[in-house]
Design an enzyme around this catalytic site. Structure first.
Site, PDB file in Angstrom:
ATOM      1  N   GLY A   1      -5.468   6.541   2.099  1.00  0.00           N
ATOM      2  CA  GLY A   1      -5.612   5.087   2.080  1.00  0.00           C
ATOM      3  C   GLY A   1      -6.455   4.691   0.886  1.00  0.00           C
ATOM      4  O   GLY A   1      -7.191   5.509   0.329  1.00  0.00           O
ATOM      5  N   ASP A   2      -6.354   3.452   0.465  1.00  0.00           N
ATOM      6  CA  ASP A   2      -7.234   2.989  -0.615  1.00  0.00           C
ATOM      7  C   ASP A   2      -8.595   2.631   0.003  1.00  0.00           C
ATOM      8  O   ASP A   2      -8.766   2.619   1.225  1.00  0.00           O
ATOM      9  CB  ASP A   2      -6.591   1.802  -1.351  1.00  0.00           C
ATOM     10  CG  ASP A   2      -7.178   1.625  -2.754  1.00  0.00           C
ATOM     11  OD1 ASP A   2      -8.253   2.194  -3.027  1.00  0.00           O
ATOM     12  OD2 ASP A   2      -6.575   0.909  -3.577  1.00  0.00           O
ATOM     13  N   ALA A   3      -9.538   2.322  -0.862  1.00  0.00           N
ATOM     14  CA  ALA A   3     -10.923   2.112  -0.422  1.00  0.00           C
ATOM     15  C   ALA A   3     -11.007   1.026   0.664  1.00  0.00           C
ATOM     16  O   ALA A   3     -10.732  -0.144   0.377  1.00  0.00           O
ATOM     17  CB  ALA A   3     -11.778   1.719  -1.618  1.00  0.00           C
TER      18      ALA A   3
ATOM     19  N   HIS B   1      -0.811  -0.175   4.404  1.00  0.00           N
ATOM     20  CA  HIS B   1      -1.503   0.895   5.138  1.00  0.00           C
ATOM     21  C   HIS B   1      -0.937   1.076   6.548  1.00  0.00           C
ATOM     22  O   HIS B   1      -1.310   2.016   7.243  1.00  0.00           O
ATOM     23  CB  HIS B   1      -3.012   0.611   5.196  1.00  0.00           C
ATOM     24  CG  HIS B   1      -3.721   0.939   3.911  1.00  0.00           C
ATOM     25  ND1 HIS B   1      -3.608   0.176   2.780  1.00  0.00           N
ATOM     26  CD2 HIS B   1      -4.534   1.984   3.581  1.00  0.00           C
ATOM     27  CE1 HIS B   1      -4.327   0.720   1.813  1.00  0.00           C
ATOM     28  NE2 HIS B   1      -4.891   1.809   2.263  1.00  0.00           N
TER      29      HIS B   1
ATOM     30  N   GLY C   1      -9.062   0.321   2.735  1.00  0.00           N
ATOM     31  CA  GLY C   1      -7.748  -0.304   2.959  1.00  0.00           C
ATOM     32  C   GLY C   1      -7.299  -0.210   4.405  1.00  0.00           C
ATOM     33  O   GLY C   1      -6.597  -1.094   4.901  1.00  0.00           O
TER      34      GLY C   1
END
Ligand code: NOJ
Length: 726
Positions: free
Chosen positions: A249-251, A227, A253
């Protein structure tokens, strides 16, 4: 473009811009509506078309500047109608299966108001301990790339603004599948060369095929959490590849950059991520709080970067046609339908892999069969990454088999569990098996044992299921194993004790019907394993296209190389402890090779390959662009119609950088009537012969290339010479 994005940018305040750069999930509707009223850019599915319309109305009518909201959802292998898991789809070696899944997913999702799916997962996966292997297309970059392209095309259609298209999101960028020890979220450390050759490649293909979005991955790579990885998110993805879509971005992240230890607090983490190239933050702290205070100032992240991110988000909304029509025709919302189920069933029928068969399959049309094991009655066939609104599996395998083979006297042993095995239950099954001609044991991993945060250190059949096999084998029963699994399993201790085994993976809503049709031979299995089945956990990570070593295992004076080095019958060649030649790369306590190589899979018929021809057999570097044609004939030599999978592997025999023992460069699944031949042609281009020298240059070096065409059972090899000039 239907709107002038620049005009929006000119009108928007700093706070309004920041709000466009966030996707949040809120289960409380009032809270969610309030966030959208404040100008939030994206949220998770509410969950109905009517709810989406209400939200869009708030976004468009009650906010200034009136920007519609993106509605995200993980529609990974179906929203209502569930298709086989992506790994199962890869086993079909037919990218059309993935295209079909994505098409139905898009129809169902978009008509219900979803505009953005967090799929496909295109991580190349070589470690079956990692639970997320189920979400991807396996170990081979060429196969996975073909499925990536098919899935993106299926989701996005010809026009993202169509009422049956959703924006695809390639995830997880990048090398997430290389997690150390296969433990989810773990660190990765990957050379530039391998990154280019393997882990970046599926993303490059997905971007070239127009994927609208890319998701950053949770792992750190070579010391840099993804990230915050500017060199990859911005320099490679956006600049080198020209990706003009959205990086999400991921959860949480972004917030987790604090846990990674590269940011002191969440505010610093968000600034770091946005500067690195993340455009949309998923979850975490609100970028603008309830009283309108922005978390970041222009001193934290450059206004140009923020404008670039907002531009990307607005462009995606525009491509989706949301400015023109943010609403969904709620009356036309499609959940599951009989047609969708029929299509899911046809897909499921293409994915099962016949691992072994000593003649016990297909099942006879009459006689007495005992059906036992947890999957006899379990409806847990959907696999990882489905949500509560998925259509339920309507019938059990017992129901489907009774319907499919009505003249069999079925005895169904109820009550088996995935983990526990009561002694009385075991004794009862062994006793009932004595009066059956055959036992079908329906075994495997329940869906929750694969997927996110579902790594396993021991990838054997879970619980006491193996005891069932051994007890029945000890009692002399004839056994067929149906293996439903989210990953390749270690099957070494039992696979030779059963008379046939069919790997079905998790086949989705229509699994029982598809499995029953395959067991009866109404459908001839044509799948192939897209990930190697190791003999033992100690062999992983394992993949067919491993690099050559200086000490390859040798036996009987013969060098085992390339396709033979991982042949599953290598045990016979190597001797039980494999010590014929001591100082070679092997395990002392394992026979050579995997249990089932990538590409392995049997059929109820037989096939033969012949007539391999390479034209031209020698080519100059200067004329390589014209391509090299590889022709072969495949013939169904048996008495049933069936599908073969013909694969083309290339081995660069001498190169300046150590090469894989083979690389898949083409594959074709062919349906052949009994006795029918078919000509299969592949075209090799410079790209297929090239490799990355380091992280920056891709070259073809003149020399000899071995071209092997095989179908997992037999193979033919020819040579191609590439000359400096000709
Ligand atoms: C976390 C997962 O890693 C990712 O694949 C998924 O898309 C998000 N959660 C959102 O559900």
């Amino acid at each position: 473009m239907s709107v002038d994005v620049e005009q929006f940018l000119e009108r928007m305040t700093w706070e309004q811009k920041l709000l466009q750069l966030q996707i949040v999930w809120r289960t409380d509707a009032a809270e969610r509506d309030d966030l959208v009223r404040r100008g939030l850019g994206a949220t998770f599915w509410p969950p109905s078309a009517a709810d989406v319309n209400a939200l869009q109305r708030i976004a468009v009518e009650q906010t200034e500047p009136g920007i519609p909201v993106l509605i995200g959802l993980d529609v990974v292998h179906g929203q209502f109608t569930i298709f086989p898991t992506p790994l199962a789809q890869a086993a079909s070696f037919d990218p059309q299966v993935a295209a079909e899944d994505a098409r139905i997913s898009a129809v169902e999702a978009r008509s219900n108001g979803v505009t953005w799916t967090f799929s496909p997962m295109v991580d190349v996966t070589r470690d079956p301990r990692w639970g997320r292997v189920v979400e991807g297309f396996g170990e081979d970059v060429h196969l996975a790339s073909a499925f990536t392209a098919a899935k993106v095309a299926g989701y996005q259609g010809a026009d993202l603004a169509a009422p049956d298209s959703v924006a695809a999101c390639l995830k997880h960028f990048v090398a997430y599948g290389a997690a150390e020890a296969g433990r989810d979220y773990n660190t990765t450390d990957v050379s530039d060369r391998r990154l280019r050759e393997t882990y970046l490649e599926t993303f490059r293909v997905g971007v070239a095929n127009g994927a609208a979005a890319v998701m950053a991955s949770f792992n750190s790579l070579n010391g840099h959490p993804m990230h915050a990885h500017r060199a990859l998110l911005t320099d490679v993805l956006k600049q080198e590849w020209g990706f003009d879509g959205v990086v999400v971005g991921d959860a949480d992240g972004v917030a987790q950059l604090v846990d990674h230890g590269v940011a002191a607090d969440e505010r610093a983490a968000i600034a770091l991520a946005l500067e690195a190239g993340v455009d949309v933050v998923m979850g975490g702290s609100l970028l603008v709080d309830a009283d309108g205070t922005a978390l970041l100032t222009p001193a934290d992240v450059s206004p140009d970067r923020i404008d670039d991110a907002v531009r990307r988000v607005l462009r995606m909304k525009d491509r989706l046609g949301l400015f023109e029509n943010p609403y969904t025709d709620a009356a036309a919302a499609v959940g599951g339908s009989p047609e969708h189920r029929a299509r899911a069933r046809r897909a499921a029928e293409r994915c099962a892999v016949l691992l072994t068969n000593g003649g016990a399959l297909p099942l006879p049309a009459s006689g007495r069969i005992l059906l036992a094991g947890p999957y006899a009655r379990s409806r847990d066939h959907l696999g990882a990454w489905v949500q509560h609104f998925a259509s339920p599996v309507g019938e059990t395998l017992a129901d489907a088999l009774e319907r499919e083979l009505p003249d069999i006297a079925w005895d169904v042993a109820d009550g088996a569990d995935f983990f526990e095995l009561a002694d009385e239950h075991l004794a009862d099954i062994v006793e009932r098996a004595a009066s059956a001609d055959l036992v079908v044991l329906a075994l495997g991993e329940p869906s929750r044992l694969s997927g996110e945060a579902a790594s396993r250190a021991d990838i054997a059949l879970p619980g006491a299921q193996r005891r069932l096999i051994h007890a029945l084998a000890d009692a002399g029963a004839r056994i067929v194993v149906v293996l439903a699994t989210g990953r390749p399993l270690v099957v070494e201790d039992w696979i030779d004790r059963v008379d046939a085994s069919l790997c079905t993976w998790h086949l989705g809503t229509e699994a029982p019907a598809a499995i029953a049709a395959t067991l009866s031979a109404r459908v001839n299995p044509g799948g192939r394993v897209p990930m190697t089945f190791p003999r033992a956990v100690g062999q992983v990570p394992i993949h067919h296209d491993h690099e050559r070593t200086g000490r390859p295992p040798r036996t009987g004076g013969e060098l085992l190389r390339g396709i033979d080095a991982v042949a599953s019958d290598a045990a016979d060649l190597a001797g039980p402890n494999n010590t014929d030649d001591h100082y070679t790369s092997k395990f002392l306590d394992l026979p050579l090779g995997a249990r089932f190589d990538f590409g392995h899979g049997l059929s109820y018929t037989t096939f033969a390959l012949d007539g391999l021809a390479v034209t031209p057999g020698a080519v100059g570097m200067d004329t390589l662009d014209a391509g090299v044609d590889v022709h072969v004939t495949v013939r169904n030599t048996g008495e049933r119609d069936g599908d073969d999978v013909v694969m083309l592997f290339v081995t660069d025999e001498v190169a300046s950088v150590t090469q894989p023992v083979r690389r898949l460069r083409g594959f074709r699944r062919v349906s052949l009537a009994a006795g029918e031949p078919a000509a299969v042609a592949f075209r090799l281009t410079a790209d297929d012969l090239s490799f990355w020298v380091d992280g920056a240059t891709r070259v073809v070096e003149p020399g000899d290339f071995a071209l092997t065409v095989g179908d997992g059972t037999s193979s033919l090899t020819a040579r191609l010479r590439v000359e400096a000039s000709r």
